[in-house]
Design a protein around this motif. Structure first.
Motif, mmCIF file in Angstrom:
data_model
loop_
_atom_site.group_PDB
_atom_site.id
_atom_site.type_symbol
_atom_site.label_atom_id
_atom_site.label_comp_id
_atom_site.label_asym_id
_atom_site.label_seq_id
_atom_site.Cartn_x
_atom_site.Cartn_y
_atom_site.Cartn_z
ATOM 1 N N ASP A 1 7.280 2.185 5.777
ATOM 2 C CA ASP A 1 8.442 2.945 5.300
ATOM 3 C C ASP A 1 7.972 4.369 4.974
ATOM 4 O OD1 ASP A 1 10.729 3.870 4.201
ATOM 5 O OD2 ASP A 1 10.793 2.465 2.521
ATOM 6 N N TYR A 2 8.474 5.371 5.738
ATOM 7 C CA TYR A 2 8.048 6.762 5.548
ATOM 8 C C TYR A 2 9.179 7.577 4.920
ATOM 9 C CZ TYR A 2 4.337 5.518 8.831
ATOM 10 O OH TYR A 2 3.272 4.913 9.438
ATOM 11 N N THR A 3 8.829 8.736 4.404
ATOM 12 C CA THR A 3 9.863 9.628 3.852
ATOM 13 C C THR A 3 10.852 9.999 4.960
ATOM 14 O OG1 THR A 3 8.109 10.550 2.474
ATOM 15 C CG2 THR A 3 10.203 11.732 2.482
ATOM 16 N N THR A 4 10.325 10.288 6.163
ATOM 17 C CA THR A 4 11.191 10.561 7.310
ATOM 18 C C THR A 4 11.602 9.222 7.911
ATOM 19 O OG1 THR A 4 9.908 12.557 7.730
ATOM 20 C CG2 THR A 4 11.337 11.782 9.523
ATOM 21 N N ALA B 1 4.011 7.406 2.643
ATOM 22 C CA ALA B 1 4.082 6.188 3.458
ATOM 23 C C ALA B 1 3.918 4.974 2.560
ATOM 24 C CB ALA B 1 2.985 6.206 4.520
ATOM 25 N N GLU B 2 4.714 3.972 2.819
ATOM 26 C CA GLU B 2 4.616 2.731 2.054
ATOM 27 C C GLU B 2 4.515 1.581 3.052
ATOM 28 O OE1 GLU B 2 7.191 2.344 -1.418
ATOM 29 O OE2 GLU B 2 7.690 0.321 -0.686
ATOM 30 N N ARG B 3 3.555 0.713 2.865
ATOM 31 C CA ARG B 3 3.391 -0.411 3.780
ATOM 32 C C ARG B 3 3.420 -1.708 2.968
ATOM 33 N NH1 ARG B 3 -2.256 -2.365 5.465
ATOM 34 N NH2 ARG B 3 -1.803 -4.204 6.713
ATOM 35 N N PHE B 4 4.344 -2.569 3.318
ATOM 36 C CA PHE B 4 4.375 -3.904 2.722
ATOM 37 C C PHE B 4 3.761 -4.847 3.745
ATOM 38 C CE2 PHE B 4 6.491 -8.034 2.876
ATOM 39 C CZ PHE B 4 6.146 -8.534 1.634
ATOM 40 N N ARG C 1 10.626 7.513 11.309
ATOM 41 C CA ARG C 1 9.272 7.009 11.568
ATOM 42 C C ARG C 1 9.118 5.548 11.141
ATOM 43 N NH1 ARG C 1 4.872 10.489 8.944
ATOM 44 N NH2 ARG C 1 3.591 9.112 10.232
ATOM 45 N N ASP C 2 10.109 4.998 10.450
ATOM 46 C CA ASP C 2 9.976 3.632 9.912
ATOM 47 C C ASP C 2 9.867 2.605 11.035
ATOM 48 O OD1 ASP C 2 10.356 4.901 7.554
ATOM 49 O OD2 ASP C 2 12.326 4.017 7.115
ATOM 50 N N PHE C 3 9.060 1.600 10.817
ATOM 51 C CA PHE C 3 9.042 0.462 11.739
ATOM 52 C C PHE C 3 8.491 -0.784 11.056
ATOM 53 C CE2 PHE C 3 4.546 0.063 13.013
ATOM 54 C CZ PHE C 3 4.032 1.286 12.584
ATOM 55 N N ARG C 4 8.724 -1.902 11.712
ATOM 56 C CA ARG C 4 8.288 -3.182 11.152
ATOM 57 C C ARG C 4 7.685 -4.032 12.264
ATOM 58 N NH1 ARG C 4 10.496 -6.542 6.713
ATOM 59 N NH2 ARG C 4 10.168 -8.727 7.235
ATOM 60 N N HIS D 1 0.863 -1.173 0.000
ATOM 61 C CA HIS D 1 0.000 0.000 0.000
ATOM 62 C C HIS D 1 0.905 1.231 0.000
ATOM 63 C CE1 HIS D 1 -3.679 2.288 1.144
ATOM 64 N NE2 HIS D 1 -2.773 3.102 1.652
ATOM 65 N N LYS D 2 0.698 2.131 -0.958
ATOM 66 C CA LYS D 2 1.545 3.328 -1.051
ATOM 67 C C LYS D 2 0.673 4.572 -0.947
ATOM 68 C CE LYS D 2 5.153 1.474 -4.066
ATOM 69 N NZ LYS D 2 5.856 1.654 -5.352
ATOM 70 N N LEU D 3 1.045 5.461 -0.030
ATOM 71 C CA LEU D 3 0.321 6.724 0.136
ATOM 72 C C LEU D 3 1.278 7.864 -0.218
ATOM 73 C CD1 LEU D 3 -2.074 8.490 1.249
ATOM 74 C CD2 LEU D 3 -1.015 8.259 3.506
ATOM 75 N N PHE D 4 0.889 8.676 -1.202
ATOM 76 C CA PHE D 4 1.725 9.810 -1.623
ATOM 77 C C PHE D 4 1.044 11.099 -1.186
ATOM 78 C CE2 PHE D 4 2.428 6.367 -4.613
ATOM 79 C CZ PHE D 4 3.815 6.278 -4.612
ATOM 80 N N LYS D 5 1.755 11.873 -0.356
ATOM 81 C CA LYS D 5 1.173 13.108 0.159
ATOM 82 C C LYS D 5 1.973 14.313 -0.319
ATOM 83 C CE LYS D 5 -1.049 13.710 3.678
ATOM 84 N NZ LYS D 5 -2.334 13.776 3.000
ATOM 85 N N GLU D 6 1.238 15.389 -0.616
ATOM 86 C CA GLU D 6 1.925 16.565 -1.142
ATOM 87 C C GLU D 6 2.569 17.379 -0.024
ATOM 88 O OE1 GLU D 6 -0.085 18.061 -4.600
ATOM 89 O OE2 GLU D 6 0.421 20.099 -4.010
ATOM 90 N N SER D 7 1.938 17.374 1.184
ATOM 91 C CA SER D 7 2.457 18.257 2.219
ATOM 92 C C SER D 7 2.920 17.498 3.456
ATOM 93 C CB SER D 7 1.374 19.259 2.622
ATOM 94 O OG SER D 7 0.280 18.563 3.154
ATOM 95 N N ALA D 8 3.026 16.186 3.378
ATOM 96 C CA ALA D 8 3.499 15.415 4.536
ATOM 97 C C ALA D 8 4.257 14.197 4.026
ATOM 98 C CB ALA D 8 2.330 14.987 5.407
ATOM 99 N N ASP D 9 4.677 13.359 4.968
ATOM 100 C CA ASP D 9 5.427 12.165 4.606
ATOM 101 C C ASP D 9 4.652 11.250 3.666
ATOM 102 O OD1 ASP D 9 7.684 12.706 5.951
ATOM 103 O OD2 ASP D 9 7.509 11.060 7.409
#
Lengths: 422, 528
Positions: free
Chosen positions: B507-510, B473-476, B513-516, B463-471
């Motif tokens: 997996d975040y841009t920052t 986020a990608e979730r596998f 914030r990443d975790f598994r 699942h991939k979330l693309f945000k213009e004004s924030a991080d």
């Protein structure tokens, strides 16, 4: 004057309702749309009512599942009343095998009848009810057909199944699948819940929701009370932040054709948080003041204590943050700034309320109120500042929605040194 | 016994447990006894700098539930008894390590019904719709004209451990209902509910008062039902900030339901005073509401549903402005579309409009879905368009689309069930001039071996979330669920060994914030 304005508004609202209703029922004006069919029953033999173990026959669907644990004495009771106009009811017969054989029901002189049998598990019964008057005329037998299955599963298993399906539909953000498990009689209105969960799906991303069942209790009318503990994690699709919470909550379910469907929900909600004030009917009587998720009018998510969840009909207002003193003059006038969702600044429906106290824990008194047209308060002089109540004064900001009087949670507290100068 | 409890609590709990023990003894004497136990061990590994965001608890945790039920006959009475426990050391699954989850006993001969322990009676919408820990008595005899009577009393606690451990507001509740059939088609009922709160919990208000309600049901014609209720509440609210507030208000509703093929029509009107307070029932104060809905089976294939809901607040002019809400909707459901046997299409439109002199909102929801079978493949496709507009606060368009394809193939003793899912979401926030979007895709493979009593499901996706004004986020994610019913359990119904595995990698841009999350659950469920 006010009265006439109110009357005018009411008339306008009323006429809008009439127009909308007319538009919605317009297809019914088609001659083929037999919406007036109610009451056009056969004037001959008919049934006034039939109950299947205290469940109204009319309100059951064509297929009925009953649970063995809910059967009184392990039996099915079919009771009802037949009418035959000026004639008398002569006999009532019941078939449980699709009209292959007929059994006599006990009939009283006023047409009431009763029949019972002990069903086997996991077998499908095809029920028909035949009411005969003394001239041999009968009711519309085919209209009385029901398929009946007796399940050995207990109610708790059924509640698990329904909750699993609800959670899956919610995590998959599938409003159709979700609403299929909501009773048509949902206390706060199915339309309200449907809009609220669609707004949840807009506000949340990557919904992860787990629950454990605490308690299931069944009422005499088949309604179910269900208490659960849950934990969940969501990503805000507005801010990209991740939020998680865990708490207990309560539902009631209505049994409809053997499936428990949501009838009411209490705060903290796990579904429909975006309109919690309208969707929930009260808050659970919990011994724990957990931090739970809340969604404000702009779709922003935050964690608030369970005890601070807005009540019925109240909205959930954005939280003012970052309150800071920008200036303190020698005459002890004070200037402050704070941060809030920029979307609501300039909206006439919101006011900022500044509260003052002599200690950081209150008691608080309102000292300033103004339409939220900016996020600053400039050169404010209060009685306490002017006369040096000191040594320290404390301030916090609260937002108030004019239309319904609801209030946000208070901002952070700031302190100022109020000792006389010079 | 239970020296740590006081007064009615001690009596109530002792009586409940003694009653249950009595039933249990009886159960051993040859009546029907059933037990369900589900026990699992959960291994959770969290890693990455953002692991505090996880809703999971790290380490090895256990979780177990046990339910014991007994049914049987005592002379002319049927009885049932149930007791349930839950044990876990995962505070996020339950705040208690060990808790009594349910406790109830019921004795009935179809005329007299006694219930003790977990007690739930739903009288009417406004009067009572909550469970208590207490006791109830219900009288119903169809053979005479004596009215149906229900009496109950107890404490409206959420959990049993509120009696001895976690303090909640002690809400004593006593209620009575009397219902009389006046004719074969008309019944009337009166309900009284008395509430008395005793202990304040984290600053919540205390309530003391009563609610008196009258409801009826009338069936003047076959297929037509009229339901009405009127309720009066007199409740004092003891509030920490405002002192005592008196709530004396009235609520009433009238509903007509016409249900006979091909139509189901519901008309509903409700008015709840701003000062009406229902603690044990369900009502939203300060509300005047009208609702109409009509479901019509136009043909055997086409069903049309229309509905309209209107409500408003500020009934006594106590607020600065009044907010009106309108929610009309219409939907069409067509089966056998394009003369295809399995094709089902739906089209729906809903509007959510609310306005006052200070605020204005209008949201529009449009949904289209199509389900069909193409050869051996089942397909479901959903399209959704939403437009949100709240004056000066919110203005954005959303588009959602997803489709899934699945099939089922039998090869020898194995049934294979592959699935594919594709989804996308697009949001255009006009006020902030931001465009966000997300994609999700997953593949799944189910594998059932009926002869070995094994079912399993593997699913992998992103699942991939693309945000213009924030991080961004990608979730596998990957999950594996295996259920096995070994021969050992053949005599036990629905008893299963299971293994569940789960991986979530965020997996975040920052990077901070990443975790598994890695989780394995091993458990068994036994029922006999």
């Amino acid at each position: 004057m006010n009265q006439s304005i109110r009357t005018d508004n009411a008339l306008t609202a009323f006429s809008k309702i009439i127009i909308l209703v007319l538009l919605l029922v317009a297809p019914a004006l088609n001659a083929d749309a037999k919406w007036w069919i109610f009451g056009k029953s056969d004037a001959g033999v008919s049934t006034r009512y039939i109950y299947l173990n205290d469940l109204s026959y009319d309100e059951l669907g064509n297929k009925v599942t009953l649970y063995r644990e809910s059967l009184p004495q392990g039996k099915i009771f079919i009771r009802g009343k037949g009418t035959a106009g000026k004639n008398r009811i002569g006999a009532v017969q019941i078939s449980i095998d699709g009209k292959q054989s007929w059994q006599k029901a006990k009939v009283t002189s006023n047409g009431s009848f009763l029949y019972s049998f002990t069903p086997e598990s996991d077998r499908t019964y095809e029920l028909y009810v035949k009411v005969l008057d003394t001239t041999g005329k009968s009711n519309d037998v085919d209209a009385s057909r029901k398929e009946l299955v007796i399940s050995d599963e207990n109610m708790q298993d059924q509640v698990y199944k329904t909750l699993d399906q609800l959670v899956k539909a919610y995590q998959d953000e599938d409003s159709f699948a979700f609403m299929r498990l909501v009773s048509d009689q949902f206390v706060s209105g199915t339309e309200v819940l449907d809009s609220a969960i669609r707004q949840d799906f807009t506000a949340f991303d990557n919904i992860s929701l787990n629950y454990t069942l605490n308690n299931v209790a069944r009422a005499a009318d088949g309604n179910l009370f269900v208490a659960i503990s849950y934990n969940r994690m969501v990503t805000s699709s507005r801010s990209g932040e991740t939020f998680s919470d865990h708490a207990s909550t309560e539902f009631t379910f209505k049994l409809e054709n053997g499936t428990p469907k949501i009838y009411s929900m209490k705060n903290p909600l796990i579904f429909g948080l975006s309109d919690a004030g309208e969707v929930a009917t009260g808050t659970i009587n919990s011994g724990e003041n957990n931090q739970v998720l809340s969604v404000d009018d702009s779709g922003n998510i935050r964690l608030i204590p369970l005890g601070n969840i807005p009540g019925d009909g109240e909205g959930s207002l954005p939280l003012p943050t970052s309150l800071a003193v920008t200036n303190l003059t020698t005459w002890h006038s004070i200037s402050l700034s704070f941060a809030v969702s920029p979307n609501i600044v300039g909206t006439p429906d919101y006011e900022m309320v500044l509260e003052e106290a002599l200690s950081g824990s209150g008691p608080w008194a309102e000292v300033y109120r103004h339409v939220l047209d900016s996020t600053t308060i400039s050169a404010l002089v209060t009685d306490r500042i002017r006369f040096g109540y000191g040594p320290f004064l404390y301030y916090r900001i609260i937002l108030e929605k004019v239309s319904d009087g609801s209030r946000s949670l208070p901002s952070n507290v700031v302190s100022v040194d109020n000792r006389p100068t010079g | 016994m239970f020296y740590f409890l006081k007064g009615p609590k001690r009596v109530l709990l002792s009586a409940t447990i003694l009653t249950c023990l009595l039933f249990t003894t009886s159960a051993y004497a040859g009546n029907n006894l059933s037990l369900w136990n589900d026990t699992s061990i959960v291994f959770t590994d969290l890693s990455g700098p953002g692991q505090s965001s996880s809703s999971m608890t790290e380490g090895i945790r256990h979780y177990s539930v046990l339910d014991l039920k007994s049914r049987g006959k005592l002379d002319s009475y049927d009885y049932s008894f149930g007791i349930g426990f839950k044990a876990t050391d995962d505070k996020r699954r339950d705040s208690k390590k060990f808790s009594l989850t349910s406790l109830s006993g019921r004795l009935s001969n179809r005329v007299h019904t006694f219930n003790i322990g977990d007690t739930y009676e739903s009288f009417s919408k406004y009067s009572l719709n909550t469970a208590i820990k207490g006791a109830s008595y219900h009288y119903l005899n169809n053979a005479n004209q004596i009215p149906e009577i229900t009496l109950l009393g107890g404490i409206a606690y959420t959990r049993w451990d509120n009696f001895w451990d976690t303090d909640a507001t002690e809400r004593k509740l006593y209620a009575a209902r009397i219902k009389q059939d006046l004719t074969a088609d008309l019944w009337l009922a009166a309900s009284a509910v008395v509430i008395k709160d005793n202990r304040r919990n984290f600053g919540s208000p205390l309530y003391d008062g009563n609610t008196l309600s009258f409801d009826l049901e009338y069936r003047p014609l076959p297929g037509l039902t009229i339901v009405g209720e009127s309720s009066f509440s007199h409740i004092d609210e003891d509030n920490l900030t405002s002192g005592t507030i008196k709530h004396n208000g009235q609520a009433y509703r009238l509903e007509a339901i016409g249900d006979q093929n091909p139509s189901r029509v519901v008309l509903e009107y409700e008015r709840v005073d701003p000062d009406y307070l229902s603690i044990a029932g369900s009502a939203t104060a300060d509300r005047e509401k009208f609702k109409a809905s009509w479901r019509y089976k136009y043909t055997r294939r086409l069903t049309v549903t229309t509905a309209f809901l209107w409500y408003r607040d500020n009934l006594d002019g106590q607020l600065a402005v009044r907010t009106q809400h309108y929610k009309p909707e219409i939907s069409f459901r067509l089966q056998r579309m394009f003369n295809r046997r399995y094709a089902v299409g739906t089209l729906g439109y809903k509007m959510d409009r609310s306005y006052s002199s200070a605020a204005s909102t209008q949201n529009h929801f449009i949904n289209v879905s199509y389900r069909d079978r193409f050869g051996i493949f089942d397909s479901t496709t959903n399209l959704g368009m939403t437009y949100y507009e709240t004056r000066t606060v919110r203005k954005n368009d959303e588009f959602v689309a997803n489709t899934s394809l699945s099939t089922r193939m039998t090869k020898g003793a194995i049934i294979w069930k592959p699935t594919i899912y594709l989804g996308t979401w697009h949001s255009d926030n006009e006020l902030n001039d931001e465009v966000d979007h997300s994609y999700e895709y997953s593949v799944g493979l189910g594998c059932d071996i009926p002869s070995k009593k094994i079912t399993s499901q593997l699913k992998v996706g992103k699942h991939k979330l693309f945000k213009e004004s924030a991080d961004d986020a990608e979730r596998f994610y990957a999950s594996l669920n295996v259920y096995y019913r070994p021969r050992l359990f053949a005599r036990l119904k629905n008893s299963t060994l299971y293994l569940r595995g789960l991986i979530n990698d965020y997996d975040y841009t920052t990077d901070s914030r990443d975790f598994r999350e890695n989780r394995i659950t091993v458990g068994f469920s036994v029922r006999f």
